[in-house]
Design an enzyme around this catalytic site. Structure first.
Site, short mmCIF file in Angstrom:
data_model
loop_
_atom_site.label_atom_id
_atom_site.label_comp_id
_atom_site.label_asym_id
_atom_site.label_seq_id
_atom_site.Cartn_x
_atom_site.Cartn_y
_atom_site.Cartn_z
N SER A 35 55.39 80.43 -78.42
CA SER A 35 56.43 80.00 -79.36
C SER A 35 57.74 80.72 -79.08
CB SER A 35 55.97 80.35 -80.79
OG SER A 35 57.04 80.37 -81.70
N TYR A 37 53.31 84.97 -88.18
CA TYR A 37 53.33 84.02 -87.07
C TYR A 37 53.94 84.66 -85.83
CZ TYR A 37 54.34 79.51 -84.77
OH TYR A 37 54.42 78.45 -83.88
P1 NAP Z 1 50.37 71.03 -86.49
O1 NAP Z 1 51.04 69.71 -86.49
O2 NAP Z 1 50.33 71.86 -87.75
O3 NAP Z 1 48.84 70.87 -85.92
C1 NAP Z 1 48.05 72.03 -85.85
C2 NAP Z 1 46.64 71.58 -85.51
O4 NAP Z 1 45.80 72.73 -85.45
C3 NAP Z 1 46.05 70.63 -86.54
O5 NAP Z 1 45.29 69.64 -85.90
C4 NAP Z 1 45.14 71.55 -87.35
O6 NAP Z 1 44.04 70.91 -87.94
C5 NAP Z 1 44.64 72.46 -86.24
N1 NAP Z 1 44.07 73.71 -86.77
C6 NAP Z 1 44.64 74.57 -87.65
N2 NAP Z 1 43.80 75.59 -87.89
C7 NAP Z 1 42.68 75.37 -87.16
C8 NAP Z 1 41.45 76.07 -86.98
N3 NAP Z 1 41.19 77.22 -87.63
N4 NAP Z 1 40.52 75.55 -86.14
C9 NAP Z 1 40.76 74.38 -85.51
N5 NAP Z 1 41.91 73.66 -85.62
C10 NAP Z 1 42.84 74.17 -86.44
O7 NAP Z 1 51.04 71.97 -85.40
P2 NAP Z 1 51.92 71.59 -84.12
O8 NAP Z 1 53.35 71.59 -84.47
O9 NAP Z 1 51.30 70.42 -83.41
O10 NAP Z 1 51.68 72.94 -83.27
C11 NAP Z 1 50.58 73.06 -82.39
C12 NAP Z 1 50.69 74.44 -81.77
O11 NAP Z 1 52.00 74.61 -81.22
C13 NAP Z 1 50.51 75.58 -82.78
O12 NAP Z 1 49.85 76.65 -82.14
C14 NAP Z 1 51.96 75.98 -83.10
O13 NAP Z 1 52.04 77.33 -83.53
C15 NAP Z 1 52.60 75.78 -81.77
N6 NAP Z 1 54.05 75.58 -81.77
C16 NAP Z 1 54.60 74.59 -82.52
C17 NAP Z 1 55.99 74.40 -82.45
C18 NAP Z 1 56.71 73.34 -83.23
O14 NAP Z 1 57.96 73.42 -83.33
N7 NAP Z 1 56.01 72.37 -83.80
C19 NAP Z 1 56.76 75.20 -81.60
C20 NAP Z 1 56.13 76.23 -80.89
C21 NAP Z 1 54.77 76.39 -80.96
P3 NAP Z 1 44.12 70.41 -89.48
O15 NAP Z 1 45.01 69.21 -89.47
O16 NAP Z 1 42.69 70.09 -89.82
O17 NAP Z 1 44.67 71.56 -90.28
C1 GCO Z 2 59.64 78.19 -87.87
C2 GCO Z 2 59.05 77.16 -86.96
C3 GCO Z 2 58.83 77.75 -85.58
C4 GCO Z 2 58.20 76.74 -84.68
C5 GCO Z 2 57.96 77.28 -83.32
C6 GCO Z 2 59.23 77.66 -82.62
O1 GCO Z 2 59.34 78.17 -89.08
O2 GCO Z 2 60.42 79.02 -87.36
O3 GCO Z 2 57.85 76.65 -87.49
O4 GCO Z 2 58.04 78.89 -85.67
O5 GCO Z 2 56.97 76.33 -85.18
O6 GCO Z 2 57.03 78.30 -83.29
O7 GCO Z 2 58.90 77.94 -81.26
#
Ligand code: NAP
Ligand code: GCO
Length: 259
Positions: free
Chosen positions: A144, A157
């Protein structure tokens, strides 16, 4: 052979019923991989399978919590028997809690660390023996901006994602001799359900992050697909312990001078 091909590979993407994980799994399928994913409930897994089917993908879905070591080990064994040895693991499953540190309970802090940091350790440890026996493997941890930067309300986080960056580097060092490459992808701000609260109803963060991103837009899961296929393929066989930031330039940018 196309070095970006994933033909004949089995890919497990955790938490991939939707969001970033779903996009990465679709890209892996397009590159030839067999897709395996998990979620926390059969209902979510069934919905995910239906979504993949609608996209022309026959995905294998399993219910397990990445923090439950017994569940993870049993399900990895089941996947290996039913689908095949896992060649590619994406530790994607994750949560965030946006709470000021002074108001966050230790229990809430621990929950984020457990899913976002302990989970990737547990699942990586479960799939590594099969990769070692096979003589190759790819592990991609979804890090992230918070692996490098802090911001108010996301202390747990950021601690988890900072730790995940170093777990990535450490496992890369321990497992490189087995021809397992462990790397990370550090997405910028991506439009998914996880960030939906930051984009709703004119939330000030929406314009803030567009201004903080040189590319002047939110990313989408599609922006992450090519980098993920690269790190999942033979094209990255000499890339170890690297965090590939896919952020539209955020980490390179000091910020726009106010007009
Ligand atoms: P999201 O839409 O919240 O999806 C997260 C997924 O993880 C959901 O399918 C959720 O299942 C599953 N999950 C949560 N806890 C779990 C557990 N204990 N065991 C198994 N599955 C679990 O998140 P996203 O935005 O796609 O992000 C995916 C990854 O990218 C995360 O690691 C997040 O930190 C990272 N990330 C996101 C962003 C961003 O801007 N979106 C940026 C950087 C990194 P449920 O639906 O059943 O809860
Ligand atoms: C926040 C956002 C971010 C993104 C991502 C950025 O609240 O700042 O959720 O943390 O999820 O991790 O890289």
């Amino acid at each position: 052979m196309n070095q970006f091909s994933l033909s004949g590979k089995v890919a497990l993407v955790t938490g991939a019923s939707y969001g970033i994980g779903y996009g990465l799994a679709k890209a892996f399928a397009t590159a030839g991989a067999t897709i395996v994913f998990n979620d926390l409930s059969q209902e979510k897994v069934d919905a995910g399978i239906a979504n993949y089917k609608a996209d022309g993908i026959t995905a294998h879905g399993y219910v397990f919590d990445v923090t439950n070591e017994d569940d993870v080990n049993a399900t990895v064994a089941k996947i290996t028997k039913e689908v095949g040895v896992i060649d590619i693991l994406v530790n994607n499953a994750g949560i965030i809690k946006r709470i000021p540190a002074l108001e966050m309970t230790a229990k809430e802090f621990r929950q984020v660390i457990d899913i976002d940091l302990n989970g990737p350790f547990i699942v990586s440890k479960a799939v590594a023996p099969g990769m070692i026996a096979k003589g190759s493997g790819k592990i991609i941890n979804i890090c992230s901006m918070m692996s490098e930067l802090g911001r108010e309300t996301v202390s747990a986080y950021a601690a988890a994602k900072g730790g995940l960056k170093m777990l990535t580097k450490n496992l890369a060092c321990e497992w490189a001799e087995f021809n397992i490459q462990v790397n990370g992808i550090g997405p910028g701000y991506i439009a998914t359900p996880q960030t939906a609260p930051l984009r709703e109803d004119g939330h000030p963060f929406n314009n803030f992050i567009i201004g903080r991103t040189p590319a002047a837009r939110w990313g989408t899961p599609k922006d992450l697909e090519g980098p993920a296929v690269f790190l999942a393929s033979e094209a990255s066989d000499f890339v170890n312990g690297h965090i590939l930031y896919v952020d539209g330039g955020i980490l390179a940018y000091i910020g726009k001078q106010p007009k």
